[in-house]
Write an enzyme that holds these catalytic residues in place. Structure first.
Site, PDB file in Angstrom:
ATOM      1  N   HIS A  23       0.848  -1.193   0.000  1.00  0.00           N
ATOM      2  CA  HIS A  23       0.000   0.000   0.000  1.00  0.00           C
ATOM      3  C   HIS A  23       0.884   1.244   0.000  1.00  0.00           C
ATOM      4  O   HIS A  23       1.343   1.710   1.045  1.00  0.00           O
ATOM      5  CB  HIS A  23      -0.902  -0.009   1.245  1.00  0.00           C
ATOM      6  CG  HIS A  23      -2.024   0.997   1.184  1.00  0.00           C
ATOM      7  ND1 HIS A  23      -3.355   0.635   1.259  1.00  0.00           N
ATOM      8  CD2 HIS A  23      -2.018   2.342   1.060  1.00  0.00           C
ATOM      9  CE1 HIS A  23      -4.110   1.724   1.188  1.00  0.00           C
ATOM     10  NE2 HIS A  23      -3.309   2.772   1.069  1.00  0.00           N
ATOM     11  N   HIS A  25       1.154   5.053  -2.326  1.00  0.00           N
ATOM     12  CA  HIS A  25       0.575   5.911  -3.371  1.00  0.00           C
ATOM     13  C   HIS A  25       1.686   6.623  -4.138  1.00  0.00           C
ATOM     14  O   HIS A  25       2.528   7.290  -3.534  1.00  0.00           O
ATOM     15  CB  HIS A  25      -0.357   6.944  -2.752  1.00  0.00           C
ATOM     16  CG  HIS A  25      -1.632   6.363  -2.219  1.00  0.00           C
ATOM     17  ND1 HIS A  25      -2.793   6.321  -2.950  1.00  0.00           N
ATOM     18  CD2 HIS A  25      -1.918   5.793  -1.025  1.00  0.00           C
ATOM     19  CE1 HIS A  25      -3.748   5.757  -2.230  1.00  0.00           C
ATOM     20  NE2 HIS A  25      -3.239   5.427  -1.048  1.00  0.00           N
ATOM     21  N   ASP A  27       1.508   9.296  -6.003  1.00  0.00           N
ATOM     22  CA  ASP A  27       1.463  10.749  -5.834  1.00  0.00           C
ATOM     23  C   ASP A  27       1.704  11.165  -4.388  1.00  0.00           C
ATOM     24  O   ASP A  27       1.710  12.359  -4.076  1.00  0.00           O
ATOM     25  CB  ASP A  27       0.141  11.326  -6.350  1.00  0.00           C
ATOM     26  CG  ASP A  27      -1.074  10.727  -5.660  1.00  0.00           C
ATOM     27  OD1 ASP A  27      -0.936   9.713  -4.955  1.00  0.00           O
ATOM     28  OD2 ASP A  27      -2.186  11.281  -5.828  1.00  0.00           O
ATOM     29  N   GLU A 215     -10.535   2.760   7.269  1.00  0.00           N
ATOM     30  CA  GLU A 215      -9.496   3.703   7.693  1.00  0.00           C
ATOM     31  C   GLU A 215     -10.114   4.771   8.590  1.00  0.00           C
ATOM     32  O   GLU A 215      -9.626   5.028   9.683  1.00  0.00           O
ATOM     33  CB  GLU A 215      -8.844   4.361   6.485  1.00  0.00           C
ATOM     34  CG  GLU A 215      -7.766   5.375   6.849  1.00  0.00           C
ATOM     35  CD  GLU A 215      -7.205   6.089   5.630  1.00  0.00           C
ATOM     36  OE1 GLU A 215      -6.163   6.755   5.781  1.00  0.00           O
ATOM     37  OE2 GLU A 215      -7.806   6.001   4.532  1.00  0.00           O
ATOM     38  N   ASP A 304       1.823   3.939   2.872  1.00  0.00           N
ATOM     39  CA  ASP A 304       0.739   4.802   2.409  1.00  0.00           C
ATOM     40  C   ASP A 304       1.297   5.963   1.590  1.00  0.00           C
ATOM     41  O   ASP A 304       1.381   5.861   0.366  1.00  0.00           O
ATOM     42  CB  ASP A 304      -0.108   5.289   3.578  1.00  0.00           C
ATOM     43  CG  ASP A 304      -1.498   5.743   3.138  1.00  0.00           C
ATOM     44  OD1 ASP A 304      -1.877   5.457   1.992  1.00  0.00           O
ATOM     45  OD2 ASP A 304      -2.216   6.358   3.947  1.00  0.00           O
TER      46      ASP A 304
END
Length: 381
Positions: A23, A25, A27, A215, A304
């Site tokens: 997991h 991202h 960006d 979350e 994350d």
């Protein structure tokens, strides 16, 4: 002699240990210096800082502010400079390099193609640029003595209406670097059931998908992701702790949903630093991962958004080692969990576990035993 099983690893051991990331991202992991370079090249003038160190600090402080508006603003800046093929290629290549340098041997990195169309790219051009960037980053990592494999997860935004289109895109590129599908964005008010057509399509195509759930919104989001949508993994899933009761005597009772998640070995893509920023836990020592590990849920450790959290896989493990006195054995357990849960074929997952992960941890443990043996011999002599 202290057993390695009971000895926390050093920072150097944590960095060198093979790690698996599910997991992350795209960006949310740019280098601050790259953001500045890309902004200058594209004429983007809205950055809050123009020096890399100060910009990196701004991102972390904005993410820590407790303000949703400031947190979302951070992604407005990163996405703004990721609108050309060259920019996407560079960001993806640097992502693979950075992860490899941190000891990550397998990663699944997600991004939303629909957020990179402002300069005229098509969805297909976005995917191809990112895939090419990942391959370039893997090549550079090999040149620097690191091994990594990166797969892409294509993300659809929960508040938008392009989930089926992105799911079809993920399926079209599933043998060309894309390993699965995801939905992300605000959970409250945008349940995953709004995109059932996309999930039904992916199931018909025997394709993999994860869903950001549990979350911030809690157990209903997890239940819908699993029972209505059929998610293979839970993106975060940390709120499953709300269905677990711990009595004063230390006994534990699992609710029906928590028991189902554990019994079915549903992977939880836990992101400790990010979870603290969003209020899922007050401290690392109080993070649900400690109890979930003890109860043998399929827990995994993830980053994350590395830029916004100022983190890396090594830092996440360092903080968990400090909070729970985890050992290399614990790190290996989390890493094998993640590799078992990856969206690549079973034989390839097994090869990574048996040929890369287990030998890597065995070597680290042997190094420590050798050093301890040498120290003992010197003491006896």
């Amino acid at each position: 002699m202290t057993s390695q099983t009971h000895r926390p690893p050093t920072a150097d051991q944590i960095r060198r240990a093979p790690k698996v990331l599910l997991h992350d991202h795209l960006d949310g992991g740019l280098r601050p210096g790259t953001i500045i370079d890309l902004a200058r090249g594209s004429g983007y003038e809205a950055l809050p800082e123009q020096e890399a160190d100060k910009l990196g600090l701004w991102f972390r402080e904005a993410a820590d502010s407790g303000s949703l508006e400031r947190y979302l603003e951070t992604f407005a800046h990163t996405c703004a400079v990721m609108q050309t093929r060259e920019a996407l290629h560079r960001v993806a290549a640097e992502c693979a390099e950075d992860l490899a340098g941190d000891g990550v041997v397998y990663a699944e990195v997600r991004y939303a193609p629909e957020q990179h169309l402002e300069a005229g790219l098509t969805l297909e051009e976005v995917v191809e640029a990112v895939n090419e960037g990942f391959r370039e980053g893997e090549r550079r990592a090999r040149e620097n003595g690191h091994r990594i494999r990166v797969g892409a997860l294509l993300t659809a935004m929960r508040h938008a209406a392009r989930a089926l289109e992105i799911a079809e895109l993920a399926n079209r590129y599933r043998d060309a670097g894309v390993v699965g599908f995801d939905i992300a964005g605000a959970e409250a008010g945008f349940p995953p059931t709004r995109h059932l057509d996309a999930f039904e399509y992916l199931k018909r195509e025997n394709n993999h998908f994860t869903i950001h759930a549990g979350e911030a919104f809690g157990l209903p989001s997890i239940w819908q992701a699993l029972q209505w949508c059929g998610a293979d993994r839970l993106g975060h899933g940390v709120r499953i702790i709300d269905d677990i009761e711990v009595a004063e005597d230390g006994s534990v009772r699992l609710g029906r949903l928590a028991a189902y998640v554990r019994d079915k070995r549903v992977p939880l893509e836990l992101c400790p630093s990010s979870n603290l920023q969003t209020g899922a836990a007050a401290s690392y020592a109080e993070h649900p991962i400690g109890l979930l590990r003890k109860l043998h849920f399929r827990a995994t450790v993830n980053t994350d958004n590395r830029l916004m959290s100022g983190t890396s896989m090594s830092r996440e493990f360092e903080l968990l080692v400090e909070a729970f006195a985890y050992t290399l054995d614990d790190m290996q357990w989390f890493t094998v969990n993640a590799m078992k849960s990856a969206f690549i074929p079973f034989d390839e997952r097994l090869a990574m576990i048996n040929d890369v992960i287990k030998p890597g941890y065995a070597e680290l443990k042997s190094e420590w035993l050798f050093k301890q043996s040498a120290v003992t011999s010197e003491s006896v002599g």
